[in-house]
Motif scaffolding. Sequence first.
Motif, PDB file in Angstrom:
ATOM      1  N   UNK A 148       0.831  -1.209   0.000  1.00 26.90           N
ATOM      2  CA  UNK A 148       0.000   0.000   0.000  1.00 26.90           C
ATOM      3  C   UNK A 148       0.862   1.255   0.000  1.00 26.90           C
ATOM      4  N   UNK A 149       1.913   1.252   0.823  1.00 28.08           N
ATOM      5  CA  UNK A 149       2.794   2.426   0.906  1.00 28.08           C
ATOM      6  C   UNK A 149       3.524   2.648  -0.424  1.00 28.08           C
ATOM      7  N   UNK A 150       3.991   1.572  -1.028  1.00 29.08           N
ATOM      8  CA  UNK A 150       4.698   1.717  -2.319  1.00 29.08           C
ATOM      9  C   UNK A 150       3.754   2.165  -3.426  1.00 29.08           C
ATOM     10  N   UNK A 151       2.541   1.676  -3.363  1.00 24.66           N
ATOM     11  CA  UNK A 151       1.567   2.100  -4.366  1.00 24.66           C
ATOM     12  C   UNK A 151       1.300   3.599  -4.234  1.00 24.66           C
ATOM     13  N   UNK A 152       1.236   4.059  -2.978  1.00 24.73           N
ATOM     14  CA  UNK A 152       1.064   5.498  -2.750  1.00 24.73           C
ATOM     15  C   UNK A 152       2.220   6.261  -3.412  1.00 24.73           C
ATOM     16  N   UNK A 153       3.439   5.762  -3.217  1.00 28.02           N
ATOM     17  CA  UNK A 153       4.611   6.409  -3.820  1.00 28.02           C
ATOM     18  C   UNK A 153       4.448   6.480  -5.344  1.00 28.02           C
ATOM     19  N   UNK A 154       4.039   5.364  -5.920  1.00 26.23           N
ATOM     20  CA  UNK A 154       3.888   5.330  -7.379  1.00 26.23           C
ATOM     21  C   UNK A 154       2.812   6.297  -7.854  1.00 26.23           C
ATOM     22  N   UNK A 166      -5.293   8.223  -1.830  1.00 24.29           N
ATOM     23  CA  UNK A 166      -5.805   7.402  -0.724  1.00 24.29           C
ATOM     24  C   UNK A 166      -6.884   6.436  -1.224  1.00 24.29           C
ATOM     25  N   UNK A 167      -7.831   6.976  -2.006  1.00 25.70           N
ATOM     26  CA  UNK A 167      -8.908   6.119  -2.502  1.00 25.70           C
ATOM     27  C   UNK A 167      -8.389   5.077  -3.494  1.00 25.70           C
ATOM     28  N   UNK A 168      -7.480   5.518  -4.349  1.00 26.17           N
ATOM     29  CA  UNK A 168      -6.926   4.576  -5.325  1.00 26.17           C
ATOM     30  C   UNK A 168      -6.231   3.422  -4.605  1.00 26.17           C
ATOM     31  N   UNK A 169      -5.421   3.764  -3.583  1.00 22.82           N
ATOM     32  CA  UNK A 169      -4.683   2.717  -2.869  1.00 22.82           C
ATOM     33  C   UNK A 169      -5.635   1.775  -2.134  1.00 22.82           C
ATOM     34  N   UNK A 170      -6.661   2.343  -1.507  1.00 25.20           N
ATOM     35  CA  UNK A 170      -7.602   1.474  -0.787  1.00 25.20           C
ATOM     36  C   UNK A 170      -8.322   0.534  -1.758  1.00 25.20           C
ATOM     37  N   UNK A 171      -8.774   1.073  -2.872  1.00 22.88           N
ATOM     38  CA  UNK A 171      -9.491   0.235  -3.844  1.00 22.88           C
ATOM     39  C   UNK A 171      -8.577  -0.837  -4.428  1.00 22.88           C
ATOM     40  N   UNK A 172      -7.351  -0.429  -4.788  1.00 22.72           N
ATOM     41  CA  UNK A 172      -6.430  -1.392  -5.405  1.00 22.72           C
ATOM     42  C   UNK A 172      -6.076  -2.498  -4.421  1.00 22.72           C
ATOM     43  N   UNK A 173      -5.825  -2.117  -3.166  1.00 22.61           N
ATOM     44  CA  UNK A 173      -5.443  -3.135  -2.191  1.00 22.61           C
ATOM     45  C   UNK A 173      -6.634  -4.022  -1.799  1.00 22.61           C
ATOM     46  N   UNK A 174      -7.850  -3.484  -1.884  1.00 23.19           N
ATOM     47  CA  UNK A 174      -9.027  -4.331  -1.654  1.00 23.19           C
ATOM     48  C   UNK A 174      -9.012  -5.468  -2.678  1.00 23.19           C
ATOM     49  N   UNK A 175      -8.697  -5.121  -3.930  1.00 26.83           N
ATOM     50  CA  UNK A 175      -8.631  -6.151  -4.969  1.00 26.83           C
ATOM     51  C   UNK A 175      -7.492  -7.135  -4.703  1.00 26.83           C
ATOM     52  N   UNK A 176      -6.337  -6.592  -4.305  1.00 23.91           N
ATOM     53  CA  UNK A 176      -5.199  -7.467  -4.002  1.00 23.91           C
ATOM     54  C   UNK A 176      -5.574  -8.420  -2.862  1.00 23.91           C
ATOM     55  N   UNK A 177      -6.267  -7.892  -1.848  1.00 25.65           N
ATOM     56  CA  UNK A 177      -6.686  -8.733  -0.727  1.00 25.65           C
ATOM     57  C   UNK A 177      -7.565  -9.886  -1.187  1.00 25.65           C
ATOM     58  N   UNK A 178      -8.509  -9.582  -2.080  1.00 26.36           N
ATOM     59  CA  UNK A 178      -9.393 -10.640  -2.581  1.00 26.36           C
ATOM     60  C   UNK A 178      -8.599 -11.683  -3.367  1.00 26.36           C
ATOM     61  N   UNK A 216      -8.221   7.514  11.169  1.00 27.62           N
ATOM     62  CA  UNK A 216      -8.481   6.224  11.809  1.00 27.62           C
ATOM     63  C   UNK A 216      -9.857   6.221  12.468  1.00 27.62           C
ATOM     64  N   UNK A 217     -10.166   7.307  13.168  1.00 27.79           N
ATOM     65  CA  UNK A 217     -11.473   7.352  13.848  1.00 27.79           C
ATOM     66  C   UNK A 217     -12.606   7.224  12.824  1.00 27.79           C
ATOM     67  N   UNK A 218     -12.481   7.949  11.715  1.00 29.12           N
ATOM     68  CA  UNK A 218     -13.531   7.878  10.689  1.00 29.12           C
ATOM     69  C   UNK A 218     -13.667   6.458  10.137  1.00 29.12           C
ATOM     70  N   UNK A 219     -12.532   5.839   9.826  1.00 24.34           N
ATOM     71  CA  UNK A 219     -12.607   4.503   9.226  1.00 24.34           C
ATOM     72  C   UNK A 219     -13.099   3.447  10.216  1.00 24.34           C
ATOM     73  N   UNK A 275      -8.306  -1.347   4.656  1.00 22.75           N
ATOM     74  CA  UNK A 275      -7.972  -0.664   5.917  1.00 22.75           C
ATOM     75  C   UNK A 275      -6.464  -0.569   6.103  1.00 22.75           C
ATOM     76  N   UNK A 276      -5.756  -1.647   5.810  1.00 26.91           N
ATOM     77  CA  UNK A 276      -4.303  -1.634   5.940  1.00 26.91           C
ATOM     78  C   UNK A 276      -3.709  -0.622   4.968  1.00 26.91           C
ATOM     79  N   UNK A 277      -4.278  -0.548   3.765  1.00 27.70           N
ATOM     80  CA  UNK A 277      -3.783   0.418   2.782  1.00 27.70           C
ATOM     81  C   UNK A 277      -3.996   1.841   3.283  1.00 27.70           C
ATOM     82  N   UNK A 278      -5.139   2.099   3.892  1.00 29.97           N
ATOM     83  CA  UNK A 278      -5.393   3.437   4.435  1.00 29.97           C
ATOM     84  C   UNK A 278      -4.364   3.766   5.508  1.00 29.97           C
TER      85      UNK A 278
END
Lengths: 285, 235
Positions: A46-52, A65-77, A146-149, A197-200
């Motif tokens: 997630x952190x490296x994807x943010x860098x990219x 932030x949204x891109x990383x969360x969505x992409x990592x959701x797919x990776x998780x699946x 974190x509180x929001x999520x 969540x981990x990506x966030x």
Amino acid sequence: MSFFLNQVIIGIQLGSQYVMVALGLTLIFGILDISHFAHGHLYMIGAYLLYMVMVLGGVNYWLALFICMAALALVGMLVERAVYRPLRGQPQINTFIAAIGLILMLETLVRGIQPKALSVPKPIDKTLSFGGISMEVQRLIVIIGAILLITALQLFIKRTRLGTAIEAVAQDREGASLVGISVNRISALTFAVATALAAAAAVFMAPLAFISPEMGGVLILKAFVIVVIGGLGSIKGAIAGGYILGLLEALAIAYVSSAYKDVFAFAVLIVILAVRPTGLFRGRD
Amino acid sequence: MLELNDVHSSIGKHEILGGVSLRIEEGELVCLLGANGAGKSTLFKTIAGLIRPWRGEISFEGEVISRKSPDRIVRRGISLCPEGRKLFPRLSVRKNLMMGAYTRYRDKKEVAETLREVYDLFPILEERSEQDAGTLSGGEQQMLAIGRALMCRPRLLLLDEPSLGLAPLVVKKIMETIEDINRRGVTVFLSEQNAGMALAISVRGYVLENGRMVLEGKASELAGNEEVKKAYIGA
Ligand SMILES: Nc1ncnc2c1ncn2[C@@H]1O[C@H](COP(=O)(O)OP(=O)(O)O)[C@@H](O)[C@H]1O
Ligand SMILES: [Mg+2]
């Protein structure tokens, strides 16, 4: 006094990161009975994807932030489908070995492409100060984000049909199948939520530290400590445990020694398990 | 409505069902008698899709279902109220019932109607609707399990030993409710070890022994059969 308060803020911020990672682990443990040791390495991805996306791609931090969360959701699946699902029903050791394999693969892959530690700029590079306390805005972003999520996750689980299905599968898998819940789909959903969540967490934390291929290693161990302290599979426990560990660690760094900060988590684990062997909360609630 | 043809099922390497055939017509209340370990639960789990038969065929309303997953079978209209109830202990009674309607989330209004019907069938569930399922008494949990199984509006309801471990008075109430459910048009297939009550409310019955059907007949005939009396009625 203000030094103490500053440490408390740092502790809450550390705790925020721990909670976001530990929540995913505890959800996955609750529902699939698996110890997903590669979770910290997905955080790293997630952190490296943010860098990219942000540094190389020039995308705005919040959109990233949204891109990383969505992409990592797919990776998780994908990880659930390709690594864990084929091993369901087999001895725990097989899952464990698969997780270690995934860890080695991800770490080697990233190190092969970019061996140096990288840094990501802060989206709002300011420091607020009031009453002798000074706080970088990025720390505030971690805490509030974190509180929001965490709130969103709670609402999802307690108030929606799919969220309740996650609880149902965790509480009785066969009962869940019998009412027509597809356990496979719920497993995939759980991995998606946990990994997003981990990506966030990674996106929030990345501007505060260097990103490196091994950044997920110590984090995952601490997240497991939190999951165990909190009562395996308990959501409340992961939240309480994460903040407690963050606070204790920040205070220990300030008042004891920063050299031992990582040992500290495990000392806490041993003490809590000696007093309450089942953890702070009962699991899977 | 339901037809099994030479169904074989195994758990691990043990063959539990060794060729079961049966037939249930729409609207019937049929009971399945068998001692502990005869394979009743295995048969129900096989129909519900939790266990795949390795030989034979199961069809429901003319469609072969023996290779479908449990959630697809629920959607086709078969609901199993399992032995051991398999409730969600730390969800409220209401949430347990709503999970029973998991496959029907599109028609909110109809689900609310079904919930109303289940509460009318078991008023105690409405009183306890916000309590966690795990805090209910055994009888109440059994009512909740039946209620949850009804929430998907099944056309065929499979009930696996609903009287197990319950006081005689509660058993009587549950048996009456099962008759009532059947009168409302739901086909019922009921398994029991204690044949007395089950035969009293059924039209037909099967007797399972060691994973094979050994007897089949009208409930009144089975109730008069000497072997059945000796083995399952305890007379
Ligand atoms: N998980 C299992 N592993 C091995 N054998 C099992 C398992 N579950 C049940 N059995 C065996 O299958 C047979 C039938 O069990 P079951 O279907 O539960 O019978 P019933 O419901 O009629 O009491 C029994 O001999 C039992 O010992
Ligand atoms: Mg049984």
